[in-house]
Design a protein around this motif. Structure first.
Motif, PDB file in Angstrom:
ATOM      1  N   PHE A 101       0.820  -1.221   0.000  1.00 60.32           N
ATOM      2  CA  PHE A 101       0.000   0.000   0.000  1.00 60.32           C
ATOM      3  C   PHE A 101       0.852   1.269   0.000  1.00 60.32           C
ATOM      4  N   CYS A 102       2.168   1.101  -0.096  1.00 64.83           N
ATOM      5  CA  CYS A 102       3.036   2.277  -0.170  1.00 64.83           C
ATOM      6  C   CYS A 102       2.823   3.072  -1.452  1.00 64.83           C
TER       7      CYS A 102
ATOM      8  N   ALA B  94       8.510  13.106   4.845  1.00 63.63           N
ATOM      9  CA  ALA B  94       8.123  12.129   5.871  1.00 63.63           C
ATOM     10  C   ALA B  94       7.404  10.938   5.244  1.00 63.63           C
ATOM     11  N   LEU B  95       6.515  11.194   4.295  1.00 62.56           N
ATOM     12  CA  LEU B  95       5.819  10.098   3.618  1.00 62.56           C
ATOM     13  C   LEU B  95       6.803   9.219   2.858  1.00 62.56           C
ATOM     14  N   THR B  96       7.780   9.864   2.228  1.00 62.85           N
ATOM     15  CA  THR B  96       8.801   9.091   1.501  1.00 62.85           C
ATOM     16  C   THR B  96       9.603   8.219   2.464  1.00 62.85           C
ATOM     17  N   ALA B  97       9.914   8.742   3.639  1.00 64.64           N
ATOM     18  CA  ALA B  97      10.650   7.958   4.646  1.00 64.64           C
ATOM     19  C   ALA B  97       9.820   6.762   5.107  1.00 64.64           C
ATOM     20  N   VAL B  98       8.492   6.946   5.252  1.00 61.77           N
ATOM     21  CA  VAL B  98       7.628   5.828   5.634  1.00 61.77           C
ATOM     22  C   VAL B  98       7.654   4.748   4.557  1.00 61.77           C
ATOM     23  N   VAL B  99       7.633   5.160   3.296  1.00 60.99           N
ATOM     24  CA  VAL B  99       7.670   4.183   2.193  1.00 60.99           C
ATOM     25  C   VAL B  99       8.984   3.398   2.221  1.00 60.99           C
ATOM     26  N   VAL B 100      10.096   4.125   2.413  1.00 59.13           N
ATOM     27  CA  VAL B 100      11.399   3.456   2.447  1.00 59.13           C
ATOM     28  C   VAL B 100      11.457   2.488   3.634  1.00 59.13           C
TER      29      VAL B 100
ATOM     30  N   GLY C  86      15.186  -7.131   1.709  1.00 60.13           N
ATOM     31  CA  GLY C  86      15.680  -6.002   2.486  1.00 60.13           C
ATOM     32  C   GLY C  86      15.711  -4.721   1.674  1.00 60.13           C
ATOM     33  N   LEU C  87      16.403  -3.746   2.210  1.00 61.71           N
ATOM     34  CA  LEU C  87      16.482  -2.430   1.586  1.00 61.71           C
ATOM     35  C   LEU C  87      17.548  -2.426   0.500  1.00 61.71           C
ATOM     36  N   THR C  88      17.150  -2.030  -0.712  1.00 62.11           N
ATOM     37  CA  THR C  88      18.077  -1.944  -1.845  1.00 62.11           C
ATOM     38  C   THR C  88      18.063  -0.527  -2.404  1.00 62.11           C
ATOM     39  N   THR C  89      18.995  -0.290  -3.324  1.00 65.45           N
ATOM     40  CA  THR C  89      19.065   1.046  -3.937  1.00 65.45           C
ATOM     41  C   THR C  89      17.782   1.374  -4.691  1.00 65.45           C
ATOM     42  N   ALA C  90      17.240   0.407  -5.391  1.00 63.37           N
ATOM     43  CA  ALA C  90      16.012   0.639  -6.159  1.00 63.37           C
ATOM     44  C   ALA C  90      14.850   0.987  -5.240  1.00 63.37           C
ATOM     45  N   LYS C  91      14.804   0.336  -4.062  1.00 66.53           N
ATOM     46  CA  LYS C  91      13.706   0.597  -3.138  1.00 66.53           C
ATOM     47  C   LYS C  91      13.809   1.973  -2.484  1.00 66.53           C
ATOM     48  N   VAL C  92      14.984   2.580  -2.565  1.00 66.96           N
ATOM     49  CA  VAL C  92      15.153   3.944  -2.059  1.00 66.96           C
ATOM     50  C   VAL C  92      14.925   4.968  -3.170  1.00 66.96           C
TER      51      VAL C  92
ATOM     52  N   ALA D  35       8.496  11.169  -5.160  1.00 70.37           N
ATOM     53  CA  ALA D  35       8.303  12.419  -4.425  1.00 70.37           C
ATOM     54  C   ALA D  35       8.746  13.615  -5.254  1.00 70.37           C
ATOM     55  N   ALA D  36       9.876  13.463  -5.987  1.00 71.50           N
ATOM     56  CA  ALA D  36      10.358  14.563  -6.823  1.00 71.50           C
ATOM     57  C   ALA D  36       9.365  14.883  -7.931  1.00 71.50           C
ATOM     58  N   VAL D  37       8.815  13.844  -8.569  1.00 72.77           N
ATOM     59  CA  VAL D  37       7.811  14.068  -9.623  1.00 72.77           C
ATOM     60  C   VAL D  37       6.577  14.770  -9.054  1.00 72.77           C
TER      61      VAL D  37
END
Length: 402
Positions: free
Chosen positions: A98-99, A124-130, A139-145, A152-154
């Protein structure tokens, strides 16, 4: 209205393009939420609790466009946004898929909050998604960040482009309003100049004829009074001169009235004049009530209104049926002209259209007599013009003219 000068969720924008963008924003949120919920149910990953939370999120978001306080009060709108975001965070941390809802929520924050707070909210919303993505498989990868950051930039670039478009539309509307106001002021000044010119012309005519004649009558009456009782013959001669002068002035007064009265009302009643006008335009004429005398200004106004409405119906509306109804009521006189022609939008800018210009002049003429004029029309649905003159207002207008 926020500092970015864009409407909050649920608010109505000023132009069709902006309203469409708002609808697209809300539609995107509900579409993503529905797809994710269906997918979670089919995959079995979304249990009853998750489905209930998703339904709560949908209901909370929809309240932003339904509840009046949220739509009109900044404080309630902020509380609404905080509640929606908290429910979304709870759902996303348990079900990371749901991110994707963060993207439309970015726009909501940018539309509703002041600039600095909106940017912080997007971050803050972007941090929640990450953080939610970090708990997924792999786990956390470059693509997921980079994915959430790019989204968010768009959203930031699109929202500020949207704000620029909104400001431009507001400025354009302000310029249009200024032009319309200036045009109305110019038309009013021209009408006032015309009234002053006509008033000056009548003043000159009255001074050169009626005023001089009345002065002569006063002098002759004094001379006749001085001749009595010593010279009755001289007094009688002066009295005869008074009668001739009064007759001449009466003829001048009648000439003024004749000059100010339309030829169509010469030696005829308003009812017969309107009946002839309707017959000339092949229109049906109906008379309701018992006719009674009206002030000249009222009859002239109703006659001119009928002429204008019939001319519009014949020349512009291409009507097959036209009906004129004159009604004498206890407390007012009404006139209705209906046609089944092509119609028009009476609220659209005139743009030089003679119909709207002529009806605007008639509305002012009727209003000057204390009455009202309404025009009901729509493209393809014919036109109805209705005027009402209260008897008391008509009598006062006649008294003022005297």
């Amino acid at each position: 209205m926020t500092r970015t000068e864009t409407p909050a969720p649920g608010h109505t924008a000023d132009t069709p393009a902006l309203r469409l963008m708002n609808l697209a924003l809300h539609g995107l949120f509900f579409a993503l939420l529905g797809v994710l919920a269906v997918r979670g149910v089919l995959d079995g990953g979304l249990g009853a609790a998750g489905l209930a939370t998703a339904a709560l999120l949908a209901a909370g978001y929809a309240a932003g466009g339904v509840v009046e306080r949220i739509r009109t009060t900044r404080r309630w709108a902020g509380l609404w946004l905080a509640a929606v975001v908290l429910v979304w965070i709870a759902l996303t941390m348990v079900h990371p898929e749901f991110c994707y809802l963060a993207f439309p929520l970015h726009f909501v924050c940018l539309h509703l909050l002041p600039t600095r707070r909106a940017v912080l909210a997007v971050a803050a919303l972007t941090a929640v998604v990450v953080a939610a993505q970090a708990g997924t498989e792999g786990g956390l990868t470059t693509a997921k960040v980079l994915g959430p950051v790019a989204g968010a930039a768009v959203a930031l670039l699109t929202a500020y482009g949207y704000a620029a478009l909104y400001r431009e539309s507001r400025e354009r509307q302000r310029l249009i309003d200024d032009l319309v106001r200036t045009r109305d002021e110019l038309a009013a000044s021209q009408r006032e100049a015309g009234r002053l010119a006509e008033r000056q012309r009548l003043a000159r005519e009255i001074h050169d004829t009626l005023a001089q004649g009345l002065s002569s009558i006063v002098l002759l009456a004094r001379a006749a009074d001085a001749a009595l009782p010593g010279d009755p013959q001289a007094a009688a001669g002066r009295i005869r001169e008074v009668g001739r002068t009064a007759s001449d002035n009466l003829a001048e007064a009648r000439r003024f009235v004749h000059a100010l009265t339309p030829p169509a009302l010469d030696d005829t009643t308003l009812t017969e004049a309107l009946r002839r006008l309707a017959g000339g335009a092949r229109a049906d004429f109906h008379l309701d009530g018992e006719p009674y005398p009206l002030p000249v200004e009222a009859e002239v106004a109703l006659l001119r209104l009928t002429q204008e409405a019939l001319a519009n119906a014949v020349r512009h509306a291409r009507a097959e049926r036209i009906a004129v109804t004159l009604a004498y009521l206890d407390d007012e006189v009404t006139l209705d002209v209906f046609d089944d022609g092509v119609g028009f939008d009476p609220h659209a800018p005139a743009d030089g259209d003679r119909r709207t210009f002529g009806l605007h002049g008639m509305r002012e003429r009727i209003a000057a007599l204390g009455g009202g004029l309404t025009v009901e029309s729509a493209p393809g649905e014919g036109t109805a013009v209705a005027a009402a003159l209260p008897l008391r207002a008509a009598v006062l207008a006649e008294a003022g003219a005297r």
